[in-house]
Design a protein around this motif. Sequence first.
Motif, mmCIF file in Angstrom:
data_model
loop_
_atom_site.group_PDB
_atom_site.id
_atom_site.type_symbol
_atom_site.label_atom_id
_atom_site.label_comp_id
_atom_site.label_asym_id
_atom_site.label_seq_id
_atom_site.Cartn_x
_atom_site.Cartn_y
_atom_site.Cartn_z
ATOM 1 N N LEU A 53 0.823 -1.216 0.000
ATOM 2 C CA LEU A 53 0.000 0.000 0.000
ATOM 3 C C LEU A 53 0.857 1.266 0.000
ATOM 4 O O LEU A 53 0.645 2.160 -0.841
ATOM 5 C CB LEU A 53 -0.948 -0.030 1.199
ATOM 6 N N PRO A 54 1.834 1.410 0.916
ATOM 7 C CA PRO A 54 2.680 2.616 0.833
ATOM 8 C C PRO A 54 3.435 2.718 -0.492
ATOM 9 O O PRO A 54 3.615 3.817 -1.020
ATOM 10 C CB PRO A 54 3.645 2.442 2.005
ATOM 11 N N LEU A 55 3.870 1.561 -1.021
ATOM 12 C CA LEU A 55 4.583 1.602 -2.290
ATOM 13 C C LEU A 55 3.680 2.111 -3.417
ATOM 14 O O LEU A 55 4.121 2.867 -4.284
ATOM 15 C CB LEU A 55 5.108 0.202 -2.616
ATOM 16 N N GLY A 56 2.402 1.714 -3.394
ATOM 17 C CA GLY A 56 1.461 2.212 -4.396
ATOM 18 C C GLY A 56 1.245 3.711 -4.268
ATOM 19 O O GLY A 56 1.178 4.437 -5.281
ATOM 20 N N VAL A 57 1.132 4.193 -3.035
ATOM 21 C CA VAL A 57 0.949 5.638 -2.826
ATOM 22 C C VAL A 57 2.181 6.407 -3.302
ATOM 23 O O VAL A 57 2.083 7.452 -3.968
ATOM 24 C CB VAL A 57 0.660 5.909 -1.329
ATOM 25 N N ILE A 58 3.366 5.864 -2.987
ATOM 26 C CA ILE A 58 4.605 6.530 -3.413
ATOM 27 C C ILE A 58 4.703 6.553 -4.940
ATOM 28 O O ILE A 58 5.096 7.560 -5.545
ATOM 29 C CB ILE A 58 5.817 5.812 -2.787
ATOM 30 N N THR A 59 4.320 5.444 -5.572
ATOM 31 C CA THR A 59 4.363 5.387 -7.039
ATOM 32 C C THR A 59 3.458 6.450 -7.655
ATOM 33 O O THR A 59 3.860 7.159 -8.598
ATOM 34 C CB THR A 59 3.924 3.995 -7.510
ATOM 35 N N ALA A 60 2.248 6.599 -7.116
ATOM 36 C CA ALA A 60 1.332 7.634 -7.642
ATOM 37 C C ALA A 60 1.903 9.029 -7.428
ATOM 38 O O ALA A 60 1.828 9.900 -8.319
ATOM 39 C CB ALA A 60 -0.022 7.500 -6.951
ATOM 40 N N GLY A 61 2.508 9.271 -6.253
ATOM 41 C CA GLY A 61 3.080 10.582 -5.977
ATOM 42 C C GLY A 61 4.246 10.906 -6.900
ATOM 43 O O GLY A 61 4.388 12.047 -7.370
ATOM 44 N N ILE A 82 0.170 5.365 -13.521
ATOM 45 C CA ILE A 82 0.002 4.968 -12.105
ATOM 46 C C ILE A 82 -0.630 3.576 -12.014
ATOM 47 O O ILE A 82 -0.176 2.709 -11.250
ATOM 48 C CB ILE A 82 -0.859 6.001 -11.362
ATOM 49 N N LEU A 83 -1.688 3.377 -12.824
ATOM 50 C CA LEU A 83 -2.361 2.072 -12.803
ATOM 51 C C LEU A 83 -1.415 0.959 -13.243
ATOM 52 O O LEU A 83 -1.408 -0.138 -12.660
ATOM 53 C CB LEU A 83 -3.595 2.124 -13.711
ATOM 54 N N HIS A 84 -0.598 1.255 -14.263
ATOM 55 C CA HIS A 84 0.368 0.253 -14.721
ATOM 56 C C HIS A 84 1.369 -0.076 -13.613
ATOM 57 O O HIS A 84 1.731 -1.247 -13.385
ATOM 58 C CB HIS A 84 1.090 0.791 -15.962
ATOM 59 N N GLY A 85 1.819 0.978 -12.931
ATOM 60 C CA GLY A 85 2.734 0.735 -11.818
ATOM 61 C C GLY A 85 2.091 -0.088 -10.718
ATOM 62 O O GLY A 85 2.727 -0.982 -10.141
ATOM 63 N N TRP A 86 0.829 0.209 -10.440
ATOM 64 C CA TRP A 86 0.137 -0.582 -9.426
ATOM 65 C C TRP A 86 -0.001 -2.045 -9.844
ATOM 66 O O TRP A 86 0.113 -2.951 -9.017
ATOM 67 C CB TRP A 86 -1.245 0.025 -9.157
ATOM 68 N N LEU A 87 -0.273 -2.256 -11.141
ATOM 69 C CA LEU A 87 -0.388 -3.644 -11.607
ATOM 70 C C LEU A 87 0.938 -4.386 -11.452
ATOM 71 O O LEU A 87 0.957 -5.565 -11.079
ATOM 72 C CB LEU A 87 -0.846 -3.666 -13.068
ATOM 73 N N LEU A 88 2.038 -3.670 -11.741
ATOM 74 C CA LEU A 88 3.349 -4.309 -11.555
ATOM 75 C C LEU A 88 3.585 -4.640 -10.083
ATOM 76 O O LEU A 88 4.106 -5.715 -9.744
ATOM 77 C CB LEU A 88 4.452 -3.389 -12.079
ATOM 78 N N ILE A 89 3.199 -3.711 -9.212
ATOM 79 C CA ILE A 89 3.360 -3.975 -7.777
ATOM 80 C C ILE A 89 2.504 -5.170 -7.353
ATOM 81 O O ILE A 89 2.948 -6.051 -6.600
ATOM 82 C CB ILE A 89 2.981 -2.721 -6.967
ATOM 83 N N ALA A 90 1.244 -5.207 -7.870
ATOM 84 C CA ALA A 90 0.351 -6.321 -7.516
ATOM 85 C C ALA A 90 0.911 -7.640 -8.026
ATOM 86 O O ALA A 90 0.882 -8.658 -7.319
ATOM 87 C CB ALA A 90 -1.042 -6.070 -8.091
ATOM 88 N N ALA A 91 1.461 -7.609 -9.277
ATOM 89 C CA ALA A 91 2.040 -8.841 -9.814
ATOM 90 C C ALA A 91 3.233 -9.281 -8.974
ATOM 91 O O ALA A 91 3.410 -10.474 -8.677
ATOM 92 C CB ALA A 91 2.450 -8.629 -11.272
ATOM 93 N N GLY A 92 4.059 -8.307 -8.587
ATOM 94 C CA GLY A 92 5.204 -8.639 -7.743
ATOM 95 C C GLY A 92 4.774 -9.200 -6.401
ATOM 96 O O GLY A 92 5.386 -10.154 -5.894
ATOM 97 N N GLU A 93 3.724 -8.628 -5.843
ATOM 98 C CA GLU A 93 3.249 -9.123 -4.544
ATOM 99 C C GLU A 93 2.646 -10.515 -4.680
ATOM 100 O O GLU A 93 2.803 -11.352 -3.786
ATOM 101 C CB GLU A 93 2.228 -8.148 -3.966
ATOM 102 N N CYS A 94 1.956 -10.768 -5.813
ATOM 103 C CA CYS A 94 1.411 -12.120 -6.019
ATOM 104 C C CYS A 94 2.547 -13.137 -6.128
ATOM 105 O O CYS A 94 2.482 -14.231 -5.542
ATOM 106 C CB CYS A 94 0.545 -12.154 -7.280
ATOM 107 N N ALA A 95 3.602 -12.760 -6.893
ATOM 108 C CA ALA A 95 4.743 -13.672 -7.006
ATOM 109 C C ALA A 95 5.399 -13.874 -5.643
ATOM 110 O O ALA A 95 5.754 -15.007 -5.272
ATOM 111 C CB ALA A 95 5.748 -13.110 -8.010
#
Length: 471
Positions: free
Chosen positions: A22-30, A173-186
């Motif tokens: 969650l913080p990583l997603g917020v930082i990515t958007a910022g 931002i959405l693309h970055g979030w998807l990458l973060i989500a994929a990384g978290e799933c892995a």
Amino acid sequence: MRTRLLPLLIVLMAGVLLALGLPLGVITAGVEQQKVVVDRIDDAARFAALAQFVTARPDADVHDKTPEEDERRATLDAELARYYGLYGIRAGVFYRDHTPMAAAPHGLPVPRDGEGARAFSEALAGRRSHDPHQIWPWDDDGRIPVASPVIRDGDVVAVVVTDSPTGQMRSRILHGWLLIAAGECAAMLVAVAAAIRLTGWVLRPVRVLDAASHDIATGRMKSRVAGTAGPPELRRLARSFNEMADNVEEVLEQQRAFVADASHQLRNPLSALLLRIELLALELPEGNEEIASVRTEGKRLARVLDDLLDLALAEHTAADLQLTDVAALAAERVGSWRPMADDKGVRLSYEGHSAVTGWADPIALSSALDAVVDNALKFTPAGRPVTVEVAPDGDRVVITVADRGPGLTDDELARVGDRFWRSGRHQNVSGSGLGLSITRALLAAGGATIAYAPHPPHGLKVTVTVPRTAP
């Protein structure tokens, strides 16, 4: 324990990954928005640099304007129009009284409220625009206004305002979030695999202890566990288990020795007593009921002593396991018992495969089958069948002896095989109540089992299972 420990670890790891994601997603958007704001500030500064040389207002008299003034304004108009055409970013330069110097698209007004009005006011005061509020991927109408002052001779004479759409930024931002989500799933998959291995490692001493307890419960009294592996608590438990198993084995050994010694010591005087009874019977009239009763009871007592001695030997002797043709052995025992079955009028038959191999002690398995078939013939009326069947079943060989006798009730099924237990309905049938106990001991020594079940509509089905793989 595994079904409790594994979900707990997975939930904890999911919580950790969520707390990091969650913080990583917020930082990515910022970061993405900050890039846009910096670019707009640079663009506004460039337009401000062009606008500071446009000194004449658009409505000034032609005599107050020089050709260079018109050229500078035209250049500013062209730059704003090209900027708008390329990037779709609305931009304009406005005097302090909100009169437009140049704007693209034409007629772009000065922001009257919101982020744009605040940025315009700050620029008029000579300050840089504050960072606008965060735009999220779901803010479809979100825009980023940036204003920069146009300073000439130390005064703010105009303000450059840019109003940027956020579609591409929100997509990044959405693309970055998807990458973060994929990384978290892995990472979650890796964490689950690690949790499975970790729980397996933590619970391995418990599994070993459970297997050893099962071995003790099924008669393998030599089973022990290593007391040097695992956490200190489990090592203490393993040592306590070994001490308990040693004590149980010692007590059972003493019990077996006592039964064997007592049976052996009683057998000789009993034989002498039976001999004296036979001699006494010669001096009495033939058909004397009292002497016949004494003779029967004496023989029954001799049989009980023999069975006790057999039971003690069966529980003490190690099985000589070897690869055995169980089907051939069962067929041979059926052939041996068939003459007795024919005398009673019982149809004893063998069904099933002609050859099925398993690991068993042939002598012990023969004795066990003899006891089961003998029991079936005792309780099956004339004209009824007794069927012996052998078939492979996965890693076991299943021997089934089914009769059409009276069978057993549910309560009797729970007690059949107990030492000296005999059904109250069959007290007139000869036996000591130890035959099936001996059978179970003989089979358990070789890893085989015996089970009892009803044989509908009436009768008893005895199932003996023998392992097909070497122990």
